[in-house]
Design an enzyme around this catalytic site. Structure first.
Site, PDB file in Angstrom:
ATOM      1  N   LEU A  13     -17.100 -24.679   0.302  1.00  0.00           N
ATOM      2  CA  LEU A  13     -16.136 -25.379  -0.548  1.00  0.00           C
ATOM      3  C   LEU A  13     -15.694 -24.454  -1.679  1.00  0.00           C
ATOM      4  CD1 LEU A  13     -17.916 -28.854  -0.701  1.00  0.00           C
ATOM      5  CD2 LEU A  13     -16.418 -27.900   1.070  1.00  0.00           C
ATOM      6  N   THR A  90     -15.316 -33.687  -2.934  1.00  0.00           N
ATOM      7  CA  THR A  90     -15.994 -32.822  -1.967  1.00  0.00           C
ATOM      8  C   THR A  90     -15.946 -33.391  -0.553  1.00  0.00           C
ATOM      9  OG1 THR A  90     -18.055 -33.889  -2.663  1.00  0.00           O
ATOM     10  CG2 THR A  90     -17.525 -31.751  -3.652  1.00  0.00           C
ATOM     11  N   HIS A 373      -4.813  16.574 -18.293  1.00  0.00           N
ATOM     12  CA  HIS A 373      -5.952  17.487 -18.223  1.00  0.00           C
ATOM     13  C   HIS A 373      -6.037  18.386 -19.457  1.00  0.00           C
ATOM     14  CE1 HIS A 373      -5.323  16.611 -13.918  1.00  0.00           C
ATOM     15  NE2 HIS A 373      -4.099  17.044 -14.100  1.00  0.00           N
ATOM     16  N   ARG A 450       6.223  34.529 -22.336  1.00  0.00           N
ATOM     17  CA  ARG A 450       5.075  35.303 -21.867  1.00  0.00           C
ATOM     18  C   ARG A 450       5.497  36.739 -21.539  1.00  0.00           C
ATOM     19  NH1 ARG A 450       5.579  31.321 -17.377  1.00  0.00           N
ATOM     20  NH2 ARG A 450       6.692  32.321 -15.652  1.00  0.00           N
TER      21      ARG A 450
END
Length: 473
Positions: A13, A90, A373, A450
């Site tokens: 139930l 029930t 990260h 760079r």
């Protein structure tokens, strides 16, 4: 020759709303040790020998059915559902299950979907009791409890035979003094159950069809076999969050005992200050510490080992293991961690991502922006949808003062970049990997700073030979 046990189907139930849980989620889907409580009941029924299981659904039927299909779908029709359209008691719930029960089932095991601690061994004993009961059409578990409030009372005659069950709301003062109660576990012969359900009425305090009324019918039709449960704790139903937590502790204890016996050391705890507020459906995992005025929104998850102090976590956010945060805010649907550090005045907006080994301080990370990260983001404003690559550092301190970095919406910061504040990077701009940014970058511009790569053919061989010779001296 041993008697073969009666073939049976289990009816579980699971149609109730569970209002005391104060949750949008169906009660039977609330989890203990990572699994919905309903799944433990289904497992117990199958372990006790049920050939198939019919789960009666109602409130949240689509969610419950989907969860069952995900967990038990590989077993085909062994676990299926029946709909109870209206909550009429029930007895009505079992009526709704009857058309879904295989005609070959000789007995029906009836269980409640909110009893996750059920012991399959006790259910097996109940099955044996029915097989030995002769003409008795039903066997049931009973339990002796110190506080029977709320339970149906077991009624016996002068000779000790069970003659019925009286629900608490219908019981007289004398009946309420009875301490033998009904935990809601029955095993009934199929033919009897169908007839008994047809004879139920709503003549009771709640105007419902009580399943418990079939016991009185059984007493008149050959008797009701009662098995007094030895482990009352395994029959406890879950109605609120406190009972859910208590049951989960029992389950964790069972798991821990098994693992400890195999040589594992287990320590579990969570610490939540009195001033902390947590909304419904949030999940607080083990070893979490929530301090000060922390607020955790509905459906948010705080995972193992995280420590939050004066942090606002909005609905649906996920704080992954071992995150430390203080005096900050985490927006709806945002993902933080694992191993992130949000220092004071960090504002992580909705659906943003702060990943492993990322530290923020006095920084706004706007909607959908990501730094997944290895980054330090101090005194910054990161625009909506921007991406900050691994190894990026906001160089915000000159030894005397702090300076701010502003990154526009949709900008891309390549890995291993240093952003020397004060500086502004425009919307949609692109910073190449390894660049040190010292001046503003216009919208949609590429910044690259760079050193140009140079390859010297054969140089590595000569270098290694020289170093080898030097090492011999």
């Amino acid at each position: 020759m041993a008697t073969q046990p009666t073939p049976l189907t289990a009816v579980v139930l699971a149609a109730g709303q569970g209002t005391r849980m104060k949750s949008a989620r169906p009660k039977v889907l609330h989890e203990l040790c990572g699994r919905p409580m309903l799944h433990y009941v289904v497992d117990a029924a199958l372990a006790a020998g049920a050939s198939d299981v019919v789960v009666v659904v109602g409130h949240g039927r689509d969610e419950v059915s989907a969860a069952l299909d995900k967990a038990f779908g590989a077993q085909g029709k062994k676990v299926r559902t029946a709909l109870q359209p209206q909550q009429r008691g029930t007895g009505d719930a079992v009526r709704c299950a009857m058309p879904h029960i295989d005609a070959t089932s000789e007995a029906i095991l009836i269980l409640c979907g909110d009893t996750p601690l059920l012991d399959p061994e006790q259910l097996t004993q109940l099955r044996g009791a029915l097989d030995r009961a002769g003409d008795a059409p039903i066997a049931m578990l009973t339990a002796e409890v110190s506080d029977p409030t709320g339970y149906g009372r077991i009624l016996r005659d002068a000779s000790g035979r069970v003659i019925g069950i009286r629900e608490h709301k219908d019981a007289t003062a004398e009946e309420r003094a009875i301490t033998e109660v009904n935990p809601g576990v029955y095993l009934a012969r199929s033919g009897f159950l169908g007839r008994a359900l047809a004879g139920l009425t709503t003549d009771n305090a709640q105007g419902e069809l009580y399943l418990t009324d079939i016991v009185a019918q059984a007493a008149k039709a050959g008797g009701a076999a009662a098995v007094v449960a030895r482990d009352v704790g395994s029959l406890v139903g879950i109605n609120d969050r406190a009972q859910l937590a208590a049951a989960e502790e029992v389950l964790y204890g069972r798991i821990a005992d098994r693992l400890r016996k195999s040589g594992v050391t287990i320590r579990t705890s969570a610490r939540i200050d009195a001033g902390v507020l947590v909304e419904p459906d949030a999940v607080i995992e083990h070893a979490v510490v929530l301090r000060g005025r922390t607020r955790v929104g509905a459906g948010a998850r705080i995972d193992v080992g995280s420590v939050l102090t004066d942090v606002v976590v909005e609905a649906g956010a996920s704080v992954k293991p071992y995150t430390v945060a203080s005096q900050s805010s985490i927006g709806a649907g945002a993902q933080i961690g694992p191993f992130s550090h949000l220092r004071p005045e960090s504002q992580i907006e909705a659906d943003a991502h702060i990943g492993n080994f990322v530290e923020t301080k006095k920084t706004v990370v706007r909607k959908g922006a990501k730094a997944n990260h290895l980054a330090y983001l101090g005194d910054g404003d990161i625009g909506e949808g921007a991406n900050v690559g691994a190894g990026t550092i906001f160089c915000n301190y000159d030894g005397f003062r702090k300076h701010r970095t502003e990154i526009g919406a949709g900008a891309f910061i390549g890995s291993d970049s240093q952003i020397v504040a004060p500086v502004k990077i425009g919307a949609g701009a692109y910073v190449a990997t390894g660049t040190t940014v010292t001046r503003d970058v216009p919208d949609e511009a590429l910044a690259i700073g760079r050193v140009k790569q140079e390859n010297k053919e054969g140089y590595a061989t000569r270098l290694k030979a020289r170093l080898k010779d030097a090492a011999k001296k």
